[in-house]
Design a protein around this motif. Structure first.
Motif, short mmCIF file in Angstrom:
data_model
loop_
_atom_site.label_atom_id
_atom_site.label_comp_id
_atom_site.label_asym_id
_atom_site.label_seq_id
_atom_site.Cartn_x
_atom_site.Cartn_y
_atom_site.Cartn_z
N PRO A 65 73.47 66.50 35.61
CA PRO A 65 72.53 66.04 34.53
C PRO A 65 71.67 64.89 34.86
CG PRO A 65 74.88 65.16 34.33
CD PRO A 65 74.98 66.02 35.68
N LEU A 66 70.53 64.90 34.02
CA LEU A 66 69.53 63.80 34.13
C LEU A 66 68.93 63.83 35.69
CD1 LEU A 66 71.30 60.80 32.73
CD2 LEU A 66 69.89 62.27 31.48
N PHE A 67 68.90 65.18 35.97
CA PHE A 67 68.12 65.54 37.41
C PHE A 67 66.47 64.76 37.35
CE2 PHE A 67 65.55 68.08 40.11
CZ PHE A 67 66.31 67.95 41.50
N PRO A 68 65.96 64.49 38.25
CA PRO A 68 66.64 64.02 39.57
C PRO A 68 67.10 62.50 39.61
CG PRO A 68 64.24 63.50 39.54
CD PRO A 68 64.64 64.25 38.08
N VAL A 69 67.57 62.01 38.53
CA VAL A 69 67.85 60.49 38.53
C VAL A 69 69.04 60.63 39.18
CG1 VAL A 69 68.29 58.54 36.99
CG2 VAL A 69 66.41 60.00 36.37
N THR A 70 70.22 61.34 38.71
CA THR A 70 71.47 61.02 39.27
C THR A 70 71.42 61.14 40.92
OG1 THR A 70 71.87 63.32 38.57
CG2 THR A 70 72.99 61.49 37.26
N PRO A 71 70.99 62.39 41.49
CA PRO A 71 71.04 62.41 42.95
C PRO A 71 70.37 61.15 43.65
CG PRO A 71 69.67 64.08 42.17
CD PRO A 71 70.44 63.45 40.87
N LEU A 72 68.97 60.84 42.99
CA LEU A 72 68.55 59.66 43.57
C LEU A 72 69.12 58.29 43.56
CD1 LEU A 72 64.83 60.22 42.14
CD2 LEU A 72 65.44 60.39 44.46
N LEU A 73 69.93 58.19 42.25
CA LEU A 73 70.83 56.97 42.35
C LEU A 73 72.04 57.26 43.40
CD1 LEU A 73 71.04 56.24 38.40
CD2 LEU A 73 70.11 54.73 40.08
N GLY A 74 72.50 58.36 43.56
CA GLY A 74 73.63 58.56 44.55
C GLY A 74 72.90 58.42 45.99
N VAL A 75 71.81 58.76 46.28
CA VAL A 75 71.51 58.30 47.66
C VAL A 75 71.20 56.93 47.81
CG1 VAL A 75 69.48 58.42 49.31
CG2 VAL A 75 69.70 60.52 47.93
N GLY A 76 70.62 56.22 46.71
CA GLY A 76 70.52 54.91 46.86
C GLY A 76 71.76 53.87 46.95
N PHE A 77 72.70 54.04 45.99
CA PHE A 77 73.82 53.76 46.39
C PHE A 77 74.73 53.75 47.70
CE2 PHE A 77 73.92 53.18 41.62
CZ PHE A 77 74.33 52.02 41.36
N CYS A 78 74.68 54.97 48.04
CA CYS A 78 75.12 55.20 49.38
C CYS A 78 74.25 54.37 50.42
CB CYS A 78 74.99 56.67 49.76
SG CYS A 78 76.17 57.64 48.94
N VAL A 79 73.09 54.35 50.52
CA VAL A 79 72.43 53.61 51.54
C VAL A 79 72.42 52.14 51.34
CG1 VAL A 79 69.85 52.90 52.09
CG2 VAL A 79 70.42 55.15 51.52
N TYR A 80 72.82 51.71 49.87
CA TYR A 80 72.99 50.14 49.73
C TYR A 80 74.44 49.94 50.15
CZ TYR A 80 74.60 46.17 47.29
OH TYR A 80 75.12 44.67 46.73
N LEU A 81 75.38 50.74 50.11
CA LEU A 81 76.76 50.46 50.61
C LEU A 81 76.76 50.65 52.29
CD1 LEU A 81 79.18 52.29 48.27
CD2 LEU A 81 78.80 49.78 48.47
N MET A 82 76.01 51.58 53.00
CA MET A 82 75.91 51.42 54.37
C MET A 82 75.16 50.29 54.75
SD MET A 82 74.60 55.36 54.74
CE MET A 82 74.67 55.36 56.56
N ILE A 83 74.10 49.63 54.31
CA ILE A 83 73.39 48.51 54.73
C ILE A 83 74.48 47.40 54.78
CG2 ILE A 83 71.86 46.91 54.12
CD1 ILE A 83 70.09 49.13 53.30
N ARG A 84 75.38 47.26 53.89
CA ARG A 84 76.57 46.36 53.71
C ARG A 84 77.26 46.21 54.67
NH1 ARG A 84 76.72 43.34 48.98
NH2 ARG A 84 78.81 43.01 49.21
N LEU A 85 77.52 47.38 55.55
CA LEU A 85 78.40 47.14 56.49
C LEU A 85 78.23 46.48 57.75
CD1 LEU A 85 79.49 51.02 56.28
CD2 LEU A 85 80.92 49.19 55.54
N ASP A 86 78.89 45.97 58.53
CA ASP A 86 78.80 45.04 59.82
C ASP A 86 78.09 45.78 60.89
OD1 ASP A 86 80.80 46.07 61.07
OD2 ASP A 86 82.28 44.73 60.15
#
Length: 485
Positions: free
Chosen positions: A425-446
């Motif tokens: 639902p709410l395409f393309p907002v949901t997959p864009l948010l999915g990419v954004g959150f994944c990248v954010y969490l990857m950046i936070r790794l050491d």
């Protein structure tokens, strides 16, 4: 029939960016030169596979790391992490219903982003599945020791329960749980699914038992102040507990053994995420209501600590240890299963040796594949202190999640007419948010985790150019078609 597509430019570039036609992927689903997989799994078994892969050691230990960051607002952190996982889960659900095959995100990226990206994704999944199951198997021995000590007063000697470098010689319990899971997998998919379903119901029952006992010791004062460290603390704890959600995509590896994959795969992925989130929120609330949040600092067995305080007797924490033993066995079973099915799909495409796609005519499972994976995982768990390598599984998982979110957007653009049993639902907002959150969490790794990840990718690229690219069935088919033309 959709034709294979590749980028423009030099031939080598077209080779790397060629996509495998979705229609071809779906048509090949369930069979190959090595034999056919058997469609035997319904919605319940598929949902339990994802719950089984997700609900593991994380919830038994993560509160000791997360509660000191958020305080009683840990329940909000679990909801936040669940919503973060949901964005990727919606993309997985759409692609699982559209491309219902065994390869999971590997197959999805082959159809949308090209062969090289698919290889990289498959290589990330190898890190996620094989290494994480080894780490989980190592933890199984620790919980087994704890259970044995609380029930019969016996523990396994360190020499036989830890790897070299960890104070031991060989980790026998880790090998034992891998061999048990292998035995079940070799018996057949239906038998494995039944065993996993029983184990999932047992470990869910143990967590419900924890909630009941902990709520008896409910103290409203323990919930105030609710968010002592503010939004920043809730967000930091959310990043910690997110990794307890990894595994919800396990059902997508069973695309060729589901009886009704287009309907059941999306439902199984979303249902499993909902079940796990509900359990996590209930466990988190019960724990912080029974115990002052500051006392979680440094507690490795945080749930056992809560039960000991709440009940005042030792047997409830023994029940919890039993739940942890069952939980880890279930994770080993489901993750081993997922790894073998992804390798099956990669072998069918010619990117890894054909032995991984040979299916036993008697049990309809890739037997040689299962034995090879089990042997590798057993050696890793028995002899190698995993350390930072186990931490790197998180970054590989997040990278694969990001690729699936991108794949949904690409396939919507390139094949808008394709029938989809589920649409994010709410395409393309949901997959864009999915990419954004994944990248954010990857950046936070050491930095150490990123170093392991980059080195792993370099080894994977070397393997692709040394073997995968030369043996690619799609490349050979295109070359043969060019010669005929």
């Amino acid at each position: 029939m959709q034709r294979a597509a590749g980028g423009g430019g030099p031939g080598w570039l077209r080779d790397l960016t060629r996509t495998k036609p979705v229609d071809q992927i779906v048509a090949e689903g369930g069979h190959g030169e090595g034999g056919e997989l058997k469609r035997s799994m319904g919605l319940l078994q598929l949902t339990m596979f994802s719950v089984g892969a997700t609900l593991g050691t994380g919830i038994f230990v993560v509160l000791g790391e997360a509660v000191p960051l958020s305080g009683p607002a840990i329940v909000v952190s679990f909801v936040l992490a669940g919503l973060t996982a949901l964005f990727s889960a919606l993309s997985y659900a759409e692609l699982a219903g559209t491309i219902p095959v065994s390869g999971s995100s590997y197959s999805y990226t082959y159809a949308t982003l090209g062969e090289l990206v698919a290889w990289v994704c498959g290589w990330c999944l190898l890190l996620e599945y094989a290494v994480s199951v080894s780490a989980v198997a190592v933890g199984w021995g620790q919980y087994l020791n704890e259970l044995a000590d609380k029930t019969i007063g016996v523990t396994i000697p360190a020499a036989l329960s830890s790897p070299p470098g960890g104070g031991g010689v060989v980790n026998v319990p880790a090998v034992a749980v891998v061999l048990l899971a292998t035995f079940l997998l070799l018996r057949g998919t239906s038998e494995s699914a039944t065993a996993n379903t029983v184990m999932v119901f047992l470990k869910v029952g143990v967590l419900v038992f924890f909630c009941v006992v902990a709520f008896i010791a409910f103290r409203a004062g323990n919930l105030t102040p609710f968010a002592p460290l503010g939004i920043a603390g809730i967000s930091a704890a959310g990043s910690k507990v997110f990794f307890s959600y990894i595994g919800f995509d396990a059902a997508s590896t069973a695309g060729e053994e589901a009886r009704n994959p287009r309907r059941d795969l999306p439902l199984a992925i979303l249902l499993s995420l909902g079940i796990v989130t509900l359990l996590y929120v209930a466990v988190g609330l019960a724990a912080v209501a029974a115990q002052p949040w500051r006392e979680f600092e440094g507690a490795e067995a945080s749930l056992a600590m809560v039960l000991d305080e709440a009940a005042g007797v030792p047997w409830p924490s023994a029940v919890l240890s039993l739940g942890a033993v069952i939980a880890i066995a279930s994770v080993v079973l489901t993750v081993l299963y997922g790894q073998t099915r992804i390798l099956f799909a990669m072998a069918r495409d010619g990117l890894i040796p054909r032995i991984f796609m040979r299916v036993s005519p008697r049990t309809a499972v890739p037997a040689a594949n299962t034995v090879i994976v089990a042997a590798f995982v057993s050696l890793l768990a028995a002899l190698v202190p995993l350390g930072r390598l186990a931490d790197a599984t998180s970054i590989g998982t997040l990278f694969a999640f990001a690729l699936v979110n991108v794949g949904v957007m690409v396939l919507r653009r390139t094949r808008p007419e394709m029938p989809r049993s589920f649409r994010a639902p709410l395409f393309p907002v949901t997959p864009l948010l999915g990419v954004g959150f994944c990248v954010y969490l990857m950046i936070r790794l050491d930095v150490a985790t990123w170093t392991v990840f980059v080195l792993w990718m370099l080894v994977g690229l070397a393997a692709y150019f040394a073997y995968g690219r030369r043996h690619s069935r799609l490349r050979r088919a295109e070359a043969a078609a060019g010669e005929r033309a």
